[in-house]
Design a protein around this motif. Structure first.
Motif, mmCIF file in Angstrom:
data_model
loop_
_atom_site.group_PDB
_atom_site.id
_atom_site.type_symbol
_atom_site.label_atom_id
_atom_site.label_comp_id
_atom_site.label_asym_id
_atom_site.label_seq_id
_atom_site.Cartn_x
_atom_site.Cartn_y
_atom_site.Cartn_z
ATOM 1 N N MET A 1 -4.354 10.605 -43.106
ATOM 2 C CA MET A 1 -3.618 11.725 -42.558
ATOM 3 C C MET A 1 -4.569 12.711 -41.852
ATOM 4 O O MET A 1 -4.225 13.246 -40.810
ATOM 5 N N LYS A 2 -5.753 12.929 -42.443
ATOM 6 C CA LYS A 2 -6.715 13.853 -41.838
ATOM 7 C C LYS A 2 -7.184 13.350 -40.486
ATOM 8 O O LYS A 2 -7.365 14.143 -39.565
ATOM 9 N N SER A 3 -7.401 12.052 -40.363
ATOM 10 C CA SER A 3 -7.883 11.518 -39.093
ATOM 11 C C SER A 3 -6.833 11.678 -37.998
ATOM 12 O O SER A 3 -7.169 11.943 -36.843
ATOM 13 N N LYS A 4 -5.566 11.530 -38.337
ATOM 14 C CA LYS A 4 -4.500 11.715 -37.358
ATOM 15 C C LYS A 4 -4.450 13.168 -36.895
ATOM 16 O O LYS A 4 -4.302 13.454 -35.699
ATOM 17 N N LEU A 5 -4.611 14.087 -37.838
ATOM 18 C CA LEU A 5 -4.617 15.507 -37.511
ATOM 19 C C LEU A 5 -5.825 15.844 -36.641
ATOM 20 O O LEU A 5 -5.711 16.589 -35.657
ATOM 21 N N GLU A 6 -6.974 15.286 -36.959
ATOM 22 C CA GLU A 6 -8.178 15.528 -36.176
ATOM 23 C C GLU A 6 -8.042 14.962 -34.759
ATOM 24 O O GLU A 6 -8.459 15.590 -33.789
#
Length: 77
Positions: A1-6
């Motif tokens: 999820m963090k990578s998608k947000l980044e």
């Protein structure tokens, strides 16, 4: 999820950077065209003044040299 947000944040930064470059390009284009318009406006005013001087029976300064230059260009063609 963090990578998608980044990735989304990175994409937004890149989009803003492209938008900023596009606006800068358009601003530069506007300035260039405004300068060209000013040059043409000044030329038009000069020729209008020459017409008024010719109407009054005087030969404007610079007209003979311009006519000579045009004649030389025609001969060169």
């Amino acid at each position: 999820m963090k990578s998608k947000l980044e990735r989304s944040r990175q994409s937004a930064r890149e989009c803003r950077a492209r938008k900023k470059l596009r606006y800068q390009y358009l601003d530069d284009l506007i300035l260039e065209r405004e300068k060209a318009n000013n040059v043409l406006r000044d030329e038009l005013i000069k020729y209008q003044e020459w017409c008024h001087q010719l109407d009054q029976g005087t030969v404007p300064e610079g007209l003979p040299s311009l006519l000579q230059e045009i004649a030389n260009e025609k001969r060169g063609l």
